[in-house]
Design a protein around this motif. Structure first.
Motif, PDB file in Angstrom:
ATOM      1  N   MET A   1      66.155   2.797  12.687  1.00  0.00           N
ATOM      2  CA  MET A   1      66.037   1.998  13.899  1.00  0.00           C
ATOM      3  C   MET A   1      65.517   0.613  13.542  1.00  0.00           C
ATOM      4  O   MET A   1      64.561   0.461  12.816  1.00  0.00           O
ATOM      5  N   SER A   2      66.108  -0.376  14.103  1.00  0.00           N
ATOM      6  CA  SER A   2      65.740  -1.734  13.750  1.00  0.00           C
ATOM      7  C   SER A   2      64.689  -2.324  14.653  1.00  0.00           C
ATOM      8  O   SER A   2      64.096  -3.344  14.346  1.00  0.00           O
ATOM      9  N   GLY A   3      64.459  -1.693  15.804  1.00  0.00           N
ATOM     10  CA  GLY A   3      63.492  -2.234  16.732  1.00  0.00           C
ATOM     11  C   GLY A   3      64.101  -3.209  17.719  1.00  0.00           C
ATOM     12  O   GLY A   3      63.412  -3.720  18.592  1.00  0.00           O
ATOM     13  N   HIS A   4      65.421  -3.495  17.586  1.00  0.00           N
ATOM     14  CA  HIS A   4      66.079  -4.408  18.508  1.00  0.00           C
ATOM     15  C   HIS A   4      66.683  -3.616  19.655  1.00  0.00           C
ATOM     16  O   HIS A   4      67.337  -2.600  19.463  1.00  0.00           O
ATOM     17  N   TYR A   5      66.486  -4.130  20.874  1.00  0.00           N
ATOM     18  CA  TYR A   5      66.934  -3.403  22.051  1.00  0.00           C
ATOM     19  C   TYR A   5      67.933  -4.247  22.813  1.00  0.00           C
ATOM     20  O   TYR A   5      67.698  -5.444  23.038  1.00  0.00           O
ATOM     21  N   GLN A   6      69.031  -3.638  23.206  1.00  0.00           N
ATOM     22  CA  GLN A   6      70.038  -4.317  23.998  1.00  0.00           C
ATOM     23  C   GLN A   6      70.152  -3.624  25.356  1.00  0.00           C
ATOM     24  O   GLN A   6      70.572  -2.472  25.432  1.00  0.00           O
ATOM     25  N   ALA A  13      69.474  -5.375  32.316  1.00  0.00           N
ATOM     26  CA  ALA A  13      69.151  -6.739  31.901  1.00  0.00           C
ATOM     27  C   ALA A  13      68.061  -7.329  32.790  1.00  0.00           C
ATOM     28  O   ALA A  13      67.167  -8.036  32.309  1.00  0.00           O
ATOM     29  N   PHE A  14      68.137  -7.042  34.098  1.00  0.00           N
ATOM     30  CA  PHE A  14      67.118  -7.559  35.025  1.00  0.00           C
ATOM     31  C   PHE A  14      65.750  -6.970  34.715  1.00  0.00           C
ATOM     32  O   PHE A  14      64.749  -7.696  34.666  1.00  0.00           O
ATOM     33  N   VAL A  15      65.708  -5.661  34.512  1.00  0.00           N
ATOM     34  CA  VAL A  15      64.435  -5.005  34.214  1.00  0.00           C
ATOM     35  C   VAL A  15      63.864  -5.518  32.904  1.00  0.00           C
ATOM     36  O   VAL A  15      62.656  -5.779  32.788  1.00  0.00           O
ATOM     37  N   ASN A  16      64.731  -5.688  31.902  1.00  0.00           N
ATOM     38  CA  ASN A  16      64.276  -6.177  30.611  1.00  0.00           C
ATOM     39  C   ASN A  16      63.720  -7.595  30.727  1.00  0.00           C
ATOM     40  O   ASN A  16      62.665  -7.918  30.159  1.00  0.00           O
ATOM     41  N   THR A  17      64.418  -8.437  31.486  1.00  0.00           N
ATOM     42  CA  THR A  17      63.946  -9.807  31.702  1.00  0.00           C
ATOM     43  C   THR A  17      62.628  -9.815  32.460  1.00  0.00           C
ATOM     44  O   THR A  17      61.724 -10.597  32.147  1.00  0.00           O
ATOM     45  N   LEU A  18      62.504  -8.924  33.453  1.00  0.00           N
ATOM     46  CA  LEU A  18      61.270  -8.841  34.224  1.00  0.00           C
ATOM     47  C   LEU A  18      60.097  -8.432  33.339  1.00  0.00           C
ATOM     48  O   LEU A  18      59.015  -9.038  33.404  1.00  0.00           O
ATOM     49  N   PHE A  71      57.615   1.368  23.400  1.00  0.00           N
ATOM     50  CA  PHE A  71      58.421   2.590  23.381  1.00  0.00           C
ATOM     51  C   PHE A  71      59.875   2.283  23.740  1.00  0.00           C
ATOM     52  O   PHE A  71      60.803   2.854  23.173  1.00  0.00           O
ATOM     53  N   LYS A  72      60.054   1.378  24.673  1.00  0.00           N
ATOM     54  CA  LYS A  72      61.404   1.053  25.130  1.00  0.00           C
ATOM     55  C   LYS A  72      62.239   0.407  24.038  1.00  0.00           C
ATOM     56  O   LYS A  72      63.412   0.769  23.842  1.00  0.00           O
ATOM     57  N   VAL A  73      61.654  -0.545  23.323  1.00  0.00           N
ATOM     58  CA  VAL A  73      62.419  -1.303  22.327  1.00  0.00           C
ATOM     59  C   VAL A  73      62.229  -0.755  20.921  1.00  0.00           C
ATOM     60  O   VAL A  73      62.643  -1.400  19.954  1.00  0.00           O
ATOM     61  N   VAL A 193      60.106   9.668  27.798  1.00  0.00           N
ATOM     62  CA  VAL A 193      61.184  10.566  28.227  1.00  0.00           C
ATOM     63  C   VAL A 193      62.534   9.932  27.925  1.00  0.00           C
ATOM     64  O   VAL A 193      63.472  10.607  27.459  1.00  0.00           O
ATOM     65  N   GLN A 194      62.669   8.641  28.174  1.00  0.00           N
ATOM     66  CA  GLN A 194      63.915   7.944  27.857  1.00  0.00           C
ATOM     67  C   GLN A 194      64.233   8.047  26.365  1.00  0.00           C
ATOM     68  O   GLN A 194      65.384   8.312  25.985  1.00  0.00           O
ATOM     69  N   ALA A 195      63.230   7.830  25.523  1.00  0.00           N
ATOM     70  CA  ALA A 195      63.440   7.919  24.078  1.00  0.00           C
ATOM     71  C   ALA A 195      63.809   9.327  23.660  1.00  0.00           C
ATOM     72  O   ALA A 195      64.637   9.532  22.763  1.00  0.00           O
ATOM     73  N   THR A 196      63.203  10.318  24.304  1.00  0.00           N
ATOM     74  CA  THR A 196      63.523  11.711  24.001  1.00  0.00           C
ATOM     75  C   THR A 196      64.971  12.027  24.346  1.00  0.00           C
ATOM     76  O   THR A 196      65.673  12.717  23.593  1.00  0.00           O
ATOM     77  N   VAL A 197      65.430  11.512  25.477  1.00  0.00           N
ATOM     78  CA  VAL A 197      66.831  11.721  25.883  1.00  0.00           C
ATOM     79  C   VAL A 197      67.773  11.069  24.886  1.00  0.00           C
ATOM     80  O   VAL A 197      68.835  11.618  24.558  1.00  0.00           O
TER      81      VAL A 197
END
Length: 227
Positions: A1-6, A13-18, A71-73, A193-197
């Protein structure tokens, strides 16, 4: 995993920007308040008396919010030297075990965050040592506790009737800065939970692994070799 999130889709995109905007705002506000206070202290022998407490509060918010964002990225560091030696299927099993343990920890963290915050919001904390078994209504309300120096904002005066039984606040109640606790606890659990999925769907090989340190060492070695 590179640590970069798209982010995927306009909502993502809105949530990420927020989220990135909130992190940038907290960093910027902390820097501005600290810089202003330094100028006032050494240039005019004055200071903003509440700025230090606000900066400390923002720093705590930044840490808690940043944990969930990490955790998200997939920006958290992880040790995968052993798991990378495993074949794909055993590696996924180990990753799922680690993910489920993190989910369990996230549930405990969320319960602890809510139980600590609830009395300040005039709400009962949950009962049960590990998992909620109900609500403990015998816990005394702590809604009257105030911050040390942060002034009370006029548009928050409604809290005096809502949680403080009509008593007036002279400073901002601790309820406000402590509200980040259940918010961050919920976000952290959600991101785990998202990462687990993602692991279950084979969209990720591990839960939270960033190779930034490894990449930095490799880059430094390459520069040394070139010179």
């Amino acid at each position: 995993m590179s640590g970069h999130y798209q982010p995927k889709g306009p909502v993502g995109a809105f949530v990420n920007t927020l989220e990135e905007g909130i992190i940038a705002f907290l960093l910027g506000a902390m820097t501005l308040l600290t810089f202003t206070n330094v100028i006032l202290r050494y240039g005019f022998n004055s200071s903003i008396i509440w700025s230090l407490e606000v900066v400390l509060t923002m720093f705590a918010w930044l840490v808690l919010f940043g944990i969930a964002y990490g955790f998200k990225v997939t920006a958290h560091l992880g040790v995968d030297a052993i798991t990378n030696l495993l074949p794909p299927r055993p590696r996924k099993i180990v990753a799922m075990i680690a993910a489920l343990l993190c989910v369990f920890y996230g549930v405990l963290l969320l319960k602890g965050c809510y139980d600590y915050w609830a009395p300040f919001a005039d709400l009962p904390p949950t009962s049960g040592r590990w998992f909620p078994t109900g609500f403990d209504t015998s816990v005394r309300s702590a809604s009257f506790f105030e911050t040390d120096q942060i002034p009370m904002l006029s548009w928050l005066r409604f809290l005096e009737d809502w949680v403080n039984y009509g008593e007036r606040y002279s400073k901002m109640p601790r309820l406000i800065p402590y509200t980040m606790l259940p918010i961050a606890g919920g976000l952290i659990l959600f991101r785990i939970v998202q990462a687990t999925v993602r692991i279950w769907r084979n969209d990720a090989a591990s839960l939270i692994v960033s190779h930034e340190a490894e990449d930095a060492v490799a880059e430094a070695a390459l520069l040394n070799r070139d010179t």
